[in-house]
Scaffold this motif. Structure first.
Motif, PDB file in Angstrom:
ATOM      1  N   LYS A 292      14.047  -0.805  13.158  1.00 23.56           N
ATOM      2  CA  LYS A 292      14.647   0.221  14.017  1.00 23.56           C
ATOM      3  C   LYS A 292      14.389   1.606  13.420  1.00 23.56           C
ATOM      4  O   LYS A 292      14.243   1.768  12.211  1.00 23.56           O
ATOM      5  N   SER A 293      14.351   2.606  14.282  1.00 27.83           N
ATOM      6  CA  SER A 293      14.034   3.983  13.880  1.00 27.83           C
ATOM      7  C   SER A 293      14.922   4.493  12.760  1.00 27.83           C
ATOM      8  O   SER A 293      14.441   5.064  11.787  1.00 27.83           O
ATOM      9  N   GLU A 294      16.226   4.302  12.895  1.00 29.54           N
ATOM     10  CA  GLU A 294      17.161   4.809  11.884  1.00 29.54           C
ATOM     11  C   GLU A 294      16.941   4.141  10.529  1.00 29.54           C
ATOM     12  O   GLU A 294      17.039   4.787   9.487  1.00 29.54           O
ATOM     13  N   GLU A 295      16.601   2.863  10.516  1.00 30.29           N
ATOM     14  CA  GLU A 295      16.305   2.164   9.258  1.00 30.29           C
ATOM     15  C   GLU A 295      15.073   2.761   8.583  1.00 30.29           C
ATOM     16  O   GLU A 295      15.045   2.919   7.359  1.00 30.29           O
ATOM     17  N   ILE A 296      14.060   3.081   9.370  1.00 35.04           N
ATOM     18  CA  ILE A 296      12.830   3.661   8.828  1.00 35.04           C
ATOM     19  C   ILE A 296      13.099   5.051   8.263  1.00 35.04           C
ATOM     20  O   ILE A 296      12.632   5.391   7.179  1.00 35.04           O
ATOM     21  N   VAL A 297      13.875   5.859   8.981  1.00 34.81           N
ATOM     22  CA  VAL A 297      14.216   7.206   8.507  1.00 34.81           C
ATOM     23  C   VAL A 297      14.956   7.115   7.178  1.00 34.81           C
ATOM     24  O   VAL A 297      14.647   7.840   6.232  1.00 34.81           O
ATOM     25  N   ASN A 298      15.909   6.208   7.071  1.00 31.20           N
ATOM     26  CA  ASN A 298      16.661   6.052   5.826  1.00 31.20           C
ATOM     27  C   ASN A 298      15.770   5.552   4.692  1.00 31.20           C
ATOM     28  O   ASN A 298      15.917   5.980   3.549  1.00 31.20           O
ATOM     29  N   PHE A 299      14.845   4.662   4.995  1.00 32.49           N
ATOM     30  CA  PHE A 299      13.903   4.144   3.992  1.00 32.49           C
ATOM     31  C   PHE A 299      13.043   5.273   3.433  1.00 32.49           C
ATOM     32  O   PHE A 299      12.901   5.424   2.225  1.00 32.49           O
ATOM     33  N   VAL A 300      12.479   6.084   4.318  1.00 31.04           N
ATOM     34  CA  VAL A 300      11.614   7.195   3.901  1.00 31.04           C
ATOM     35  C   VAL A 300      12.420   8.219   3.102  1.00 31.04           C
ATOM     36  O   VAL A 300      11.989   8.677   2.044  1.00 31.04           O
ATOM     37  N   ARG A 301      13.602   8.554   3.582  1.00 33.61           N
ATOM     38  CA  ARG A 301      14.450   9.529   2.893  1.00 33.61           C
ATOM     39  C   ARG A 301      14.828   9.036   1.492  1.00 33.61           C
ATOM     40  O   ARG A 301      14.868   9.804   0.544  1.00 33.61           O
ATOM     41  N   GLY A 302      15.077   7.745   1.367  1.00 34.34           N
ATOM     42  CA  GLY A 302      15.449   7.176   0.080  1.00 34.34           C
ATOM     43  C   GLY A 302      14.325   7.176  -0.942  1.00 34.34           C
ATOM     44  O   GLY A 302      14.570   7.196  -2.138  1.00 34.34           O
ATOM     45  N   LEU A 303      13.081   7.154  -0.478  1.00 34.48           N
ATOM     46  CA  LEU A 303      11.934   7.121  -1.391  1.00 34.48           C
ATOM     47  C   LEU A 303      11.254   8.479  -1.575  1.00 34.48           C
ATOM     48  O   LEU A 303      10.266   8.580  -2.299  1.00 34.48           O
ATOM     49  N   SER A 304      11.755   9.510  -0.909  1.00 39.70           N
ATOM     50  CA  SER A 304      11.143  10.830  -1.007  1.00 39.70           C
ATOM     51  C   SER A 304      11.843  11.654  -2.080  1.00 39.70           C
ATOM     52  O   SER A 304      13.071  11.646  -2.132  1.00 39.70           O
TER      53      SER A 304
ATOM     54  N   TYR B 277       9.751  10.805  -4.665  1.00 35.97           N
ATOM     55  CA  TYR B 277       9.055   9.836  -5.505  1.00 35.97           C
ATOM     56  C   TYR B 277       9.802   8.524  -5.460  1.00 35.97           C
ATOM     57  O   TYR B 277      11.028   8.530  -5.526  1.00 35.97           O
ATOM     58  N   PRO B 278       9.139   7.423  -5.299  1.00 34.47           N
ATOM     59  CA  PRO B 278       7.706   7.167  -5.316  1.00 34.47           C
ATOM     60  C   PRO B 278       7.032   7.394  -3.961  1.00 34.47           C
ATOM     61  O   PRO B 278       5.823   7.357  -3.876  1.00 34.47           O
ATOM     62  N   ALA B 279       7.782   7.621  -2.922  1.00 32.01           N
ATOM     63  CA  ALA B 279       7.305   7.916  -1.565  1.00 32.01           C
ATOM     64  C   ALA B 279       6.993   6.654  -0.770  1.00 32.01           C
ATOM     65  O   ALA B 279       6.384   5.721  -1.273  1.00 32.01           O
ATOM     66  N   ALA B 280       7.438   6.675   0.464  1.00 31.62           N
ATOM     67  CA  ALA B 280       7.101   5.606   1.406  1.00 31.62           C
ATOM     68  C   ALA B 280       5.652   5.816   1.824  1.00 31.62           C
ATOM     69  O   ALA B 280       5.143   6.936   1.797  1.00 31.62           O
ATOM     70  N   TRP B 281       4.991   4.748   2.220  1.00 33.36           N
ATOM     71  CA  TRP B 281       3.589   4.881   2.594  1.00 33.36           C
ATOM     72  C   TRP B 281       3.249   3.923   3.730  1.00 33.36           C
ATOM     73  O   TRP B 281       3.981   2.979   4.014  1.00 33.36           O
ATOM     74  N   SER B 282       2.127   4.200   4.364  1.00 33.10           N
ATOM     75  CA  SER B 282       1.636   3.356   5.449  1.00 33.10           C
ATOM     76  C   SER B 282       0.118   3.461   5.499  1.00 33.10           C
ATOM     77  O   SER B 282      -0.463   4.455   5.063  1.00 33.10           O
TER      78      SER B 282
END
Length: 78
Positions: free
Chosen positions: A7-19, A21-26
């Motif tokens: 879900k969108s909100e889960e992805i936003v939280n995932f990216v925010r949590g890794l920014s 460093y180490p950073a989310a990637w795709s």
């Protein structure tokens, strides 16, 4: 790695949590991109999620510097 099937909100939280460093990637078209800032909703560079879209606002292509999506779209083709 970002799972775009969540879900969108889960992805936003995932990216925010890794920014930053180490950073989310795709991986898109066999190229790796670090994603630093993302928001729920529509934007110039959006990805489909399980329940809608997220807008990528800041990213880093492999071998390049971190940049805003508007700058990225001026010089790169996906």
């Amino acid at each position: 790695m970002i799972d775009w099937n969540k879900k969108s909100e889960e992805i936003v939280n995932f990216v925010r949590g890794l920014s930053p460093y180490p950073a989310a990637w795709s991986t898109i078209n066999n190229k790796t991109y670090k994603i630093f800032k993302i928001a729920v909703g529509d934007g110039p560079l959006k990805m489909k999620t399980a329940d809608g879209f997220v807008s990528i606002e800041e990213l880093q292509p492999e071998g390049k510097k971190r940049m805003k999506t508007s700058d990225f779209l001026r010089g790169y083709k996906i």
